[in-house]
Motif scaffolding. Structure first.
Motif, mmCIF file in Angstrom:
data_model
loop_
_atom_site.group_PDB
_atom_site.id
_atom_site.type_symbol
_atom_site.label_atom_id
_atom_site.label_comp_id
_atom_site.label_asym_id
_atom_site.label_seq_id
_atom_site.Cartn_x
_atom_site.Cartn_y
_atom_site.Cartn_z
ATOM 1 N N MET A 142 0.878 -1.175 0.000
ATOM 2 C CA MET A 142 0.000 0.000 0.000
ATOM 3 C C MET A 142 0.907 1.214 0.000
ATOM 4 O O MET A 142 1.763 1.340 0.886
ATOM 5 C CB MET A 142 -0.898 -0.008 1.227
ATOM 6 N N GLY A 143 0.749 2.074 -0.996
ATOM 7 C CA GLY A 143 1.639 3.231 -1.104
ATOM 8 C C GLY A 143 3.057 2.737 -1.348
ATOM 9 O O GLY A 143 3.278 1.814 -2.134
ATOM 10 N N ASP A 144 4.021 3.303 -0.631
ATOM 11 C CA ASP A 144 5.412 2.951 -0.908
ATOM 12 C C ASP A 144 5.981 1.940 0.104
ATOM 13 O O ASP A 144 7.178 1.870 0.319
ATOM 14 C CB ASP A 144 6.285 4.212 -0.946
ATOM 15 N N LYS A 145 5.055 1.169 0.725
ATOM 16 C CA LYS A 145 5.533 0.176 1.689
ATOM 17 C C LYS A 145 4.773 -1.128 1.554
ATOM 18 O O LYS A 145 3.623 -1.137 1.103
ATOM 19 C CB LYS A 145 5.351 0.693 3.112
ATOM 20 N N TYR A 146 5.425 -2.216 1.959
ATOM 21 C CA TYR A 146 4.712 -3.464 2.177
ATOM 22 C C TYR A 146 4.193 -3.403 3.616
ATOM 23 O O TYR A 146 4.982 -3.375 4.562
ATOM 24 C CB TYR A 146 5.634 -4.667 1.989
ATOM 25 N N ARG A 147 2.860 -3.343 3.762
ATOM 26 C CA ARG A 147 2.257 -3.188 5.089
ATOM 27 C C ARG A 147 1.925 -4.559 5.679
ATOM 28 O O ARG A 147 1.476 -5.454 4.950
ATOM 29 C CB ARG A 147 0.950 -2.402 5.002
ATOM 30 N N VAL A 148 2.072 -4.658 6.979
ATOM 31 C CA VAL A 148 1.709 -5.896 7.673
ATOM 32 C C VAL A 148 0.242 -5.791 8.081
ATOM 33 O O VAL A 148 -0.136 -4.952 8.889
ATOM 34 C CB VAL A 148 2.606 -6.118 8.911
ATOM 35 N N ILE A 149 -0.585 -6.652 7.487
ATOM 36 C CA ILE A 149 -2.027 -6.611 7.745
ATOM 37 C C ILE A 149 -2.346 -7.429 8.999
ATOM 38 O O ILE A 149 -3.256 -7.121 9.741
ATOM 39 C CB ILE A 149 -2.813 -7.213 6.549
ATOM 40 N N GLY A 150 -1.598 -8.511 9.169
ATOM 41 C CA GLY A 150 -1.789 -9.360 10.348
ATOM 42 C C GLY A 150 -0.517 -10.143 10.570
ATOM 43 O O GLY A 150 0.257 -10.360 9.624
ATOM 44 N N GLU A 151 -0.272 -10.547 11.825
ATOM 45 C CA GLU A 151 0.961 -11.301 12.085
ATOM 46 C C GLU A 151 0.831 -12.086 13.373
ATOM 47 O O GLU A 151 -0.111 -11.884 14.146
ATOM 48 C CB GLU A 151 2.160 -10.365 12.163
ATOM 49 N N THR A 152 1.782 -12.966 13.614
ATOM 50 C CA THR A 152 1.732 -13.742 14.846
ATOM 51 C C THR A 152 1.996 -12.837 16.047
ATOM 52 O O THR A 152 2.845 -11.943 15.994
ATOM 53 C CB THR A 152 2.715 -14.922 14.831
ATOM 54 N N LEU A 153 1.253 -13.095 17.099
ATOM 55 C CA LEU A 153 1.427 -12.310 18.327
ATOM 56 C C LEU A 153 2.424 -12.998 19.257
ATOM 57 O O LEU A 153 2.820 -12.436 20.261
ATOM 58 C CB LEU A 153 0.079 -12.160 19.039
ATOM 59 N N ASP A 154 2.779 -14.251 18.934
ATOM 60 C CA ASP A 154 3.767 -14.930 19.781
ATOM 61 C C ASP A 154 4.859 -15.543 18.914
ATOM 62 O O ASP A 154 5.698 -14.813 18.405
ATOM 63 C CB ASP A 154 3.111 -15.931 20.749
ATOM 64 N N ILE A 155 4.850 -16.865 18.703
ATOM 65 C CA ILE A 155 5.965 -17.451 17.934
ATOM 66 C C ILE A 155 5.607 -17.607 16.458
ATOM 67 O O ILE A 155 4.427 -17.637 16.104
ATOM 68 C CB ILE A 155 6.391 -18.832 18.514
ATOM 69 N N GLY A 156 6.636 -17.728 15.631
ATOM 70 C CA GLY A 156 6.428 -17.978 14.212
ATOM 71 C C GLY A 156 5.895 -19.400 14.016
ATOM 72 O O GLY A 156 6.171 -20.295 14.823
ATOM 73 N N ILE A 157 5.143 -19.596 12.933
ATOM 74 C CA ILE A 157 4.524 -20.905 12.698
ATOM 75 C C ILE A 157 5.585 -22.021 12.541
ATOM 76 O O ILE A 157 5.419 -23.128 13.054
ATOM 77 C CB ILE A 157 3.566 -20.843 11.471
ATOM 78 N N GLY A 158 6.686 -21.717 11.863
ATOM 79 C CA GLY A 158 7.734 -22.728 11.669
ATOM 80 C C GLY A 158 8.409 -23.077 12.987
ATOM 81 O O GLY A 158 8.676 -24.253 13.271
ATOM 82 N N ASN A 159 8.660 -22.066 13.828
ATOM 83 C CA ASN A 159 9.246 -22.344 15.142
ATOM 84 C C ASN A 159 8.314 -23.230 15.954
ATOM 85 O O ASN A 159 8.761 -24.111 16.684
ATOM 86 C CB ASN A 159 9.502 -21.051 15.927
ATOM 87 N N MET A 160 7.009 -22.974 15.820
ATOM 88 C CA MET A 160 6.038 -23.791 16.548
ATOM 89 C C MET A 160 6.145 -25.245 16.073
ATOM 90 O O MET A 160 6.224 -26.176 16.886
ATOM 91 C CB MET A 160 4.636 -23.217 16.295
ATOM 92 N N LEU A 161 6.200 -25.457 14.744
ATOM 93 C CA LEU A 161 6.300 -26.827 14.222
ATOM 94 C C LEU A 161 7.622 -27.468 14.660
ATOM 95 O O LEU A 161 7.656 -28.630 15.063
ATOM 96 C CB LEU A 161 6.210 -26.816 12.687
ATOM 97 N N ASP A 162 8.703 -26.689 14.599
ATOM 98 C CA ASP A 162 10.024 -27.226 14.974
ATOM 99 C C ASP A 162 10.074 -27.596 16.458
ATOM 100 O O ASP A 162 10.662 -28.606 16.835
ATOM 101 C CB ASP A 162 11.129 -26.202 14.672
ATOM 102 N N LYS A 163 9.458 -26.753 17.303
ATOM 103 C CA LYS A 163 9.461 -27.031 18.753
ATOM 104 C C LYS A 163 8.656 -28.282 19.054
ATOM 105 O O LYS A 163 9.067 -29.111 19.853
ATOM 106 C CB LYS A 163 8.826 -25.857 19.519
#
Ligand code: ATP
Ligand code: FE2
Length: 335
Positions: A142-163
């Protein structure tokens, strides 16, 4: 033809790749740090990168028959990532740029995951579902940036799978093994139901959360549920949470393309879910080859090529690493 070289060293992966001026990608040479036990220790990963970097660079230049005088610039991951690991890549990039007397370009690792996908798939204005070890974000331009619309509030999904995998004795990276076990479970139980392996759902408004899901999945194992069944349930819950937020982003923004990126985008089930969701709404779903979903130097080179086209250069005094760099703090000057 001139070539831009890219150095990636944000976490486990040390990787060198390239891209020709035309945009043709040159596959990376990589070395993956695998801890003997436990999670990643940043200092140990950085030592691994320092020990391997010279060998990987030589291998990359030899395999691709690249002459030093064809190198146009050196791009490197400036952030986000683990400080000690980033520092190795940045130091090597500075040394190469000064030895070859070519410009240095520090780039945002998260945006490199987007740009390699655009290069490979030809999609123009996608909603990106960026699912890796450390990051889980739904992003749109949006405009001149890649905006974050939503994101994890704790760990990343891959870290969760790895753990989760590590707790079951499966070594890093755990995601691919969880995928295999889940596939086997579905093949044997085509009518499997989630009812007796339900987990907390990961959607929090437009954001995501995976730590409750991880704890509950471990509890199912403690209760004696088969590992393959829990892996299947974990994938179904985690991936559908991500796809739901992605779908809402498409709807709110009126966009019609989804681009998957990051290591977890190698997974066939998340690709399938994205495809089904897009088909149902008349949108299209895209992803790069597996070698360009996981961390790789080629994506860093590709972002360096684009930045170079808009005359960007990082002077040495501005080339400090930024472990906390955000997707939406980089100005996108090349579109
Ligand atoms: P970032 O710095 O962008 O967070 P990263 O360091 O996590 O990246 P990536 O190579 O992008 O590195 O992603 C690695 C993650 O991808 C690991 O968590 C790994 O388990 C996961 N992964 C790889 N293949 C699969 C797969 N087939 N299914 C699920 N997860 C996968
Ligand atoms: Fe990554």
């Amino acid at each position: 033809m001139g070539i831009v070289i890219g150095l990636e060293s944000t976490a486990h992966t040390l990787s060198i790749g390239g891209v020709k001026e035309s945009g043709e990608l040159i596959p990376s040479c990589s070395a993956l740090f695998r801890p003997e036990e436990g999670g990643i220790h940043p200092r140990e990963a950085a030592d691994h990168h320092s020990e391997n970097v010279s060998r990987i660079i030589t291998q990359f230049l030899d395999i691709n028959n690249i002459q030093k005088n064809n190198i146009l610039s050196i791009a490197f991951s400036q952030g986000p990532g683990l400080g000690p690991c980033l520092r190795v890549g940045a130091s090597v990039a500075r040394a190469l740029a000064s030895e070859l007397n070519v410009p240095l370009i520090g780039v945002n690792h998260c945006i490199a995951h987007i740009e390699i996908g655009r290069n490979q798939t030809g999609c123009t204005d996608p909603v990106l579902l960026y699912v890796s070890g450390g990051n889980t974000q739904v992003i749109a331009r949006m405009g001149d940036k890649y905006r974050v619309i939503g994101e994890t509030l704790d760990i990343g999904i891959g870290n969760m799978l790895d753990k989760f995998a590590r707790a079951q004795g499966i070594p890093f990276p755990g995601g691919p093994e969880i995928e295999k076990l889940a596939e086997r479970w579905v093949a044997k139980n085509p009518n499997a139901s989630l009812i007796d392996v339900e987990l907390p759902y990961g959607v929090q408004g437009m954001d995501l959360s995976f730590s409750g899901m991880l704890t509950a999945a471990q509890q199912l194992i403690n209760d004696g549920k088969p590992l393959a069944q829990v892996c299947w349930s974990l994938q179904e819950h985690a991936f559908s949470s991500c796809i739901e937020v992605t779908e809402r982003a498409l709807a709110h923004l009126g966009k019609t393309e989804v681009l998957l990126g990051g290591g977890v985008a190698c997974n066939l089930r998340i690709r399938q879910m994205s495809e089904i969701m897009c088909l149902e709404r008349g949108a299209s779903s895209h992803w790069p080859e597996k070698q360009y979903c996981i961390d790789n130097g080629t994506m860093i080179a590709e972002l360096g090529r684009l930045a170079r086209l808009s005359n960007e250069e990082t002077v040495f005094s501005d080339s400090k690493i930024n472990p906390l760099l955000r997707t939406d703090s980089t100005i996108v000057s090349w579109l």
